[in-house]
Write a protein that holds these residues in place. Structure first.
Motif, mmCIF file in Angstrom:
data_model
loop_
_atom_site.group_PDB
_atom_site.id
_atom_site.type_symbol
_atom_site.label_atom_id
_atom_site.label_comp_id
_atom_site.label_asym_id
_atom_site.label_seq_id
_atom_site.Cartn_x
_atom_site.Cartn_y
_atom_site.Cartn_z
ATOM 1 N N PHE A 29 0.841 -1.193 0.000
ATOM 2 C CA PHE A 29 0.000 0.000 0.000
ATOM 3 C C PHE A 29 0.882 1.251 0.000
ATOM 4 O O PHE A 29 0.850 2.060 0.928
ATOM 5 C CB PHE A 29 -0.944 0.006 1.203
ATOM 6 C CG PHE A 29 -1.853 -1.175 1.254
ATOM 7 C CD1 PHE A 29 -2.693 -1.471 0.199
ATOM 8 C CD2 PHE A 29 -1.863 -2.005 2.360
ATOM 9 C CE1 PHE A 29 -3.537 -2.567 0.244
ATOM 10 C CE2 PHE A 29 -2.700 -3.104 2.426
ATOM 11 C CZ PHE A 29 -3.544 -3.400 1.356
ATOM 12 N N GLY A 30 1.692 1.407 -1.040
ATOM 13 C CA GLY A 30 2.528 2.581 -1.182
ATOM 14 C C GLY A 30 1.931 3.567 -2.156
ATOM 15 O O GLY A 30 1.165 3.199 -3.051
ATOM 16 N N THR A 31 2.264 4.829 -1.987
ATOM 17 C CA THR A 31 1.773 5.871 -2.882
ATOM 18 C C THR A 31 2.929 6.737 -3.340
ATOM 19 O O THR A 31 3.901 6.941 -2.609
ATOM 20 C CB THR A 31 0.728 6.769 -2.179
ATOM 21 O OG1 THR A 31 1.335 7.378 -1.032
ATOM 22 C CG2 THR A 31 -0.480 5.968 -1.752
ATOM 23 N N LEU A 32 2.811 7.250 -4.566
ATOM 24 C CA LEU A 32 3.823 8.137 -5.131
ATOM 25 C C LEU A 32 3.105 9.201 -5.941
ATOM 26 O O LEU A 32 2.250 8.887 -6.778
ATOM 27 C CB LEU A 32 4.781 7.336 -6.024
ATOM 28 C CG LEU A 32 5.806 8.124 -6.849
ATOM 29 C CD1 LEU A 32 6.744 8.911 -5.945
ATOM 30 C CD2 LEU A 32 6.595 7.173 -7.744
ATOM 31 N N SER A 33 3.418 10.467 -5.681
ATOM 32 C CA SER A 33 2.795 11.544 -6.435
ATOM 33 C C SER A 33 3.800 12.664 -6.675
ATOM 34 O O SER A 33 4.728 12.864 -5.887
ATOM 35 C CB SER A 33 1.562 12.097 -5.706
ATOM 36 O OG SER A 33 1.928 12.763 -4.520
ATOM 37 N N ASP B 269 -1.009 20.934 -11.284
ATOM 38 C CA ASP B 269 -1.219 19.622 -11.892
ATOM 39 C C ASP B 269 -0.525 18.572 -11.033
ATOM 40 O O ASP B 269 0.523 18.841 -10.424
ATOM 41 C CB ASP B 269 -0.643 19.578 -13.305
ATOM 42 C CG ASP B 269 -1.463 20.393 -14.300
ATOM 43 O OD1 ASP B 269 -2.557 20.860 -13.919
ATOM 44 O OD2 ASP B 269 -1.002 20.567 -15.441
ATOM 45 N N SER B 270 -1.090 17.371 -10.987
ATOM 46 C CA SER B 270 -0.540 16.317 -10.152
ATOM 47 C C SER B 270 -0.647 14.977 -10.862
ATOM 48 O O SER B 270 -1.633 14.714 -11.554
ATOM 49 C CB SER B 270 -1.281 16.258 -8.813
ATOM 50 O OG SER B 270 -0.745 15.272 -7.962
ATOM 51 N N VAL B 271 0.378 14.138 -10.675
ATOM 52 C CA VAL B 271 0.393 12.773 -11.201
ATOM 53 C C VAL B 271 0.602 11.832 -10.026
ATOM 54 O O VAL B 271 1.477 12.062 -9.178
ATOM 55 C CB VAL B 271 1.518 12.573 -12.238
ATOM 56 C CG1 VAL B 271 1.458 11.165 -12.829
ATOM 57 C CG2 VAL B 271 1.420 13.623 -13.345
ATOM 58 N N SER B 272 -0.203 10.763 -9.926
ATOM 59 C CA SER B 272 -0.084 9.845 -8.798
ATOM 60 C C SER B 272 -0.197 8.406 -9.269
ATOM 61 O O SER B 272 -0.808 8.106 -10.301
ATOM 62 C CB SER B 272 -1.168 10.133 -7.753
ATOM 63 O OG SER B 272 -2.449 9.862 -8.278
#
Length: 544
Positions: free
Chosen positions: A491-495, A535-538
């Motif tokens: 359950f990792g996140t990267l943005s 703007d965001s990228v995830s």
């Protein structure tokens, strides 16, 4: 700089509805002929994780205790994965002889866009005379006030299930409007996590043999409820039921009992902000790109919150470990709680805001207030089609004012272009620097976030790395010293998000941004704030 964390990381967190989204299912029934099915749907292209807590009635005055219903699927309720673009069905067994009643709280702890509804099934009789009835009810965000049409005439009856999802007791007030006139019912005091299910005319005598409109509200906090309409066939004695509408409202009560006022209004007064709290206005407009399974989905988004934090909660993210131009913040909190760095209250700036600018309707685009257990959020839903917001366009956000935030008007410009290499990253190796690259124009800096979430039977352990870089660099490597503080998890996140700041470090002493600090109804201005074109990228990642 501090404003990078608050005005970009946190704002985008809210806009994507990943922080503390809580749904309430106000009635769950198992046994004694009853069975329920909880249906959870992920409406996005990114995986999500929810934490589900059930409470069962322990007495007749609203007290509850923790409950693990018997499910056919034997799910892990503390951390239930909802894959992208899918539904998960949980069926209670319904085999117990005795009826257990209660309610459920569903918290999105990773991802966004999870919706829920429940199917109630009641079986009576045996053999050829057996009948089965079913009805559905939506999981709801709690509110300060509800309007419920009711009908208690003939063999028809109205039943309610009311929930106090808060950690403190709530006094629930009741007003009634019928053709015979207006009246008030006796207030109901619900304990923390309290739940009461009752036949309406047994609780509110003035509704007996009447139909009309019921108003249920609290003057502080929130509540949730569902309504059922039942009928017992006078010949066959067969019981049938369906769910009935309950309208989620805010603001002051609209039914005035004969001979007096209806009590205080929901939604907060002109003040209602705890003394000493730090207030923050965080709004953004731009594109969100969500990457899942090699597919990128681009959505135009706009919105945010007016929030109040305790001084401790506001400063917690800056108490982490500084490593170069990164800060690493770790926290642990209860599965049924929220992050200690979260705001304690969202402020009311009116029933809606107005967004104007290129490619929007001539009169502007309304952003409605969405009720949550912490107060209103302002999110443009449904999100406009990708490409609606003009690259490099200037947009204006305005509001006429509400019970806590006064009228305001503020503008910002969205980036002209932005792209990253996140589509090529699915795993984060903590022993190797994580290199992020980007291109684009119309922004001064970039904010990178890497997070890990680990669930136990009672807690959520979360670590967030936040790094900043000037946009002109075009690349940044998150150091292993920071990555090593993450936990191994799926359950990792990267943005990666654009920023209006070209800062090269994050410091607790840096000045907060104050480009958007509207007046407060109670006096003075909000302490900090920004309306950011971002703007965001995830993407979801495995951390190893």
């Amino acid at each position: 700089m501090r404003h990078v964390l608050r005005s970009l990381t946190l704002v985008l967190f809210f806009v994507s509805l990943t922080f503390g989204q809580t749904l309430v299912v106000s009635q769950a029934t198992d046994g004694g002929g009853w069975q329920f099915t909880l249906v959870l749907t992920n409406t996005t292209t990114s995986d999500a994780v929810v934490s589900i807590t059930f409470y069962q009635d322990s007495d007749s005055v609203g007290d509850t205790t923790a409950w693990t219903p018997p499910f056919v699927e034997n799910p892990t309720l503390a951390a239930l994965a909802i894959p992208a673009a899918s539904s998960v069905f949980l069926h209670s067994t319904g085999t117990a002889a005795a009826l257990t009643e209660g309610w459920a709280q569903i918290i999105t702890v990773s991802g966004s866009g999870v919706q829920a509804y429940v199917i109630y099934t009641y079986t009576q009789g045996q053999g050829a005379s057996q009948t089965t009835q079913s009805a559905t009810a939506q999981g709801v965000i709690s509110a300060t006030r509800y309007l419920v049409p009711f009908d208690n005439t003939g063999t028809i009856g109205t039943e309610l299930a009311v929930v106090n999802p808060n950690a403190t007791p709530e006094t629930v007030s009741i007003n009634v409007a019928t053709s015979s006139g207006n009246s008030s019912g006796s207030p109901i005091t619900l304990p923390p996590n309290g739940h009461m299910a009752f036949v309406l005319d047994s609780q509110v005598a003035s509704t007996a043999k009447q139909n009309g409109l019921l108003e249920i509200y609290v003057t502080s906090g929130n509540l949730a409820l569902i309504a059922l309409r039942s009928n017992t066939n006078s010949v066959t004695n067969v019981f049938s039921f369906t769910t009935a509408p309950a309208y989620n409202e805010s603001g002051s009560p609209i039914i005035t009992p004969s001979g007096g006022g209806g009590g205080g209004g929901g939604g907060g007064g002109g003040g209602g902000i705890p003394a000493g709290d730090i207030t923050f206005a965080g709004f953004s407009i731009g594109q969100l790109t969500a990457i899942a399974g090699g597919t990128s989905t681009v959505t135009d988004t706009a919105g945010g919150v007016f929030a109040a934090y305790t001084k401790t909660g506001f400063n917690l993210p800056y108490s982490g470990t500084t490593i170069g131009s990164c800060i690493v913040y770790s926290t642990s909190y209860s599965l049924t709680g929220i992050s200690p760095a979260a705001p304690g209250l969202f402020l009311n700036a009116g029933p809606s805001l107005l967004l104007t600018g290129p490619n929007l309707p001539a009169g502007g685009q309304t952003i409605p207030a969405m009720s949550t257990m912490y107060g209103p959020t302002y999110i443009l839903t449904p999100a406009p089609a990708s490409g609606t917001f003009q690259n490099g366009g200037t947009y204006t956000l305005s509001g006429t004012g509400g019970t806590q935030v006064a009228a305001f008007k503020v503008s910002t410009t969205v980036p002209s272009s932005f792209s990253t290499n996140l589509a090529s990253i699915s795993t984060v190796d903590r022993s190797t620097p994580l290199t992020i690259t980007w291109t684009g124009t119309g922004f001064a800096g970039v904010t990178i976030n890497v997070g890990s979430i680990v669930f136990s039977s009672t807690t959520i352990d979360q670590t967030i790395i936040t790094c900043v870089s000037p946009a002109s660099a075009g690349t940044f490597s998150v150091p292993t010293a920071a990555l090593g503080m993450l936990s191994a998890t799926t359950f990792g996140t990267l943005s990666v998000s654009t920023s209006s700041s070209s800062a090269t470090s994050i410091s607790a002493e840096s000045a907060m941004i104050t480009s958007f600090t509207p007046n407060l109804v109670s006096g003075g201005k909000m302490n900090y704030g920004a309306f950011a074109g971002a703007d965001s990228v995830s993407t979801s990642v495995t951390i190893q």
